[in-house]
Scaffold this active site. Structure first.
Site, mmCIF file in Angstrom:
data_model
loop_
_atom_site.group_PDB
_atom_site.id
_atom_site.type_symbol
_atom_site.label_atom_id
_atom_site.label_comp_id
_atom_site.label_asym_id
_atom_site.label_seq_id
_atom_site.Cartn_x
_atom_site.Cartn_y
_atom_site.Cartn_z
ATOM 1 C CG HIS A 100 -4.313 -10.170 -6.403
ATOM 2 N ND1 HIS A 100 -3.638 -9.366 -7.285
ATOM 3 C CD2 HIS A 100 -4.533 -11.336 -7.063
ATOM 4 C CE1 HIS A 100 -3.469 -9.990 -8.421
ATOM 5 N NE2 HIS A 100 -3.992 -11.212 -8.325
ATOM 6 C CG ASP A 102 -3.801 -15.491 -8.237
ATOM 7 O OD1 ASP A 102 -4.044 -14.296 -8.513
ATOM 8 O OD2 ASP A 102 -2.855 -16.137 -8.741
ATOM 9 C CG HIS A 250 0.431 -11.782 -8.155
ATOM 10 N ND1 HIS A 250 -0.061 -12.773 -7.329
ATOM 11 C CD2 HIS A 250 -0.439 -11.717 -9.197
ATOM 12 C CE1 HIS A 250 -1.161 -13.276 -7.848
ATOM 13 N NE2 HIS A 250 -1.420 -12.645 -8.973
ATOM 14 N NE ARG A 265 -4.582 -16.996 -12.328
ATOM 15 C CZ ARG A 265 -5.316 -16.198 -11.562
ATOM 16 N NH1 ARG A 265 -4.911 -14.976 -11.279
ATOM 17 N NH2 ARG A 265 -6.471 -16.612 -11.085
HETATM 18 C C1 SIN Z 1 -2.877 -12.212 -12.004
HETATM 19 O O1 SIN Z 1 -2.805 -13.420 -11.917
HETATM 20 O O2 SIN Z 1 -3.288 -11.509 -11.092
HETATM 21 C C2 SIN Z 1 -2.384 -11.561 -13.276
HETATM 22 C C3 SIN Z 1 -0.936 -11.317 -13.165
HETATM 23 C C4 SIN Z 1 -0.361 -10.737 -14.431
HETATM 24 O O3 SIN Z 1 -1.083 -10.591 -15.424
HETATM 25 O O4 SIN Z 1 0.826 -10.426 -14.424
#
Ligand code: SIN
Length: 271
Positions: A100, A102, A250, A265
């Site tokens: 995805h 974000d 990612h 995050r």
């Molecule tokens: C995310 O922001 O999708 C999580 C990524 C992660 O936990 O590595």
């Protein structure tokens, strides 16, 4: 203010670089921020080791890069712009389980994300990142030409309602966000075209028959996930990943149950 040289070590030619010699908890002067932004534009995702960021420091670092974005599922109370990322033995869901970008279901998705993990499993819990310029450029010219003018509808329903089970009452705007974006946008800073559909949020490609849209998206998702477009980051405690959400996707691995992986995050816009 920290104004100093730092070094950059690429992880793969396609994507990713480790930055050494910067303490992100200290204020960075505008020249350092500009050089960091240039490295970010070149490598798409930057990694930092041995950082010591509490929530205020993570927020302050993200604010130096842009305007904080408020997550549709809400923020850490008292820390607008921050989302807790934590998976432990009792977790039933986890963030980033499919490829995805974000929050691409927002009308204005965040341009960048900074993830800080202070607790990581002994092994596992890697994050994979993929370069969406390279994915676009590797398609044949006729397929690129076909995709160029198309738009796709993105929706938060499958992720926020169906996967995480977040009720509407807890959503930022009382709805699961939906938005339409070009399938092939042009990055505002690099001027390069890229593929902007992802299997978490993209619902359908507009103006196509449903079966055509499904088949085309399946083909693109398989293509996007090819290893040649990727790097894979092995976390250590107190590492940071900072990705350009506009030209990457990612995927986080949950292969460490019952161990814990956690941190925070921040997501931000670049004006
Ligand atoms: C995310 O922001 O999708 C999580 C990524 C992660 O936990 O590595």
């Amino acid at each position: 203010m920290t104004s100093k040289s730092f070094s950059i070590e690429p992880l793969t030619p396609a994507i990713g670089a480790e930055v050494r010699g910067l303490d992100l908890a200290r204020p960075l002067d505008p020249d350092t921020v500009a050089r960091l932004r240039a490295a970010w534009t070149q490598h798409l995702v930057l990694f930092f080791r041995d950082q010591d960021l509490d929530m205020a420091a993570l927020s302050a670092f993200a604010t130096r890069l842009g305007r904080l974005h408020i997550h549709p599922q809400g923020d850490v109370p008292g820390h607008p712009g921050l989302l807790q990322v934590r998976t432990d033995a009792n977790s039933k869901t986890y963030a980033g389980h499919r490829w995805h970008t974000d929050v691409s279901c927002d009308a204005e998705p965040p341009a960048g994300s900074v993830l800080y993990l202070d607790e990581v499993p002994a092994s596992g819990g890697d994050t994979l990142f993929a370069n969406m310029y390279a994915a676009y450029e590797a398609l044949s010219p006729p397929l690129r030409g076909f995709l160029d003018g198309l738009k796709a509808r993105h929706s938060g329903v499958r992720s926020y309602r169906d996967y995480f089970g977040t009720p509407l009452t807890k959503m930022r705007d009382g709805v699961y966000p939906e938005a339409t974006h070009p399938v092939v946008p042009t990055h505002p800073e690099s001027g390069r075209k890229l593929l902007f559909v992802n299997e978490t949020f993209t619902h359908h490609i507009e103006d196509l028959e449903p079966a055509e849209s499904r088949a085309l998206l399946e083909l693109l998702y398989r293509h996007i996930a090819e290893p040649r477009f990727q790097c894979r980051f092995r976390w250590r405690p107190n590492s940071v990943a900072m990705w350009d959400n506009r030209c990457t996707q990612h995927l986080a691995m949950w292969d460490y149950h019952p161990q814990t992986r956690g941190g925070y995050r921040a997501t931000f816009y670049v004006d």
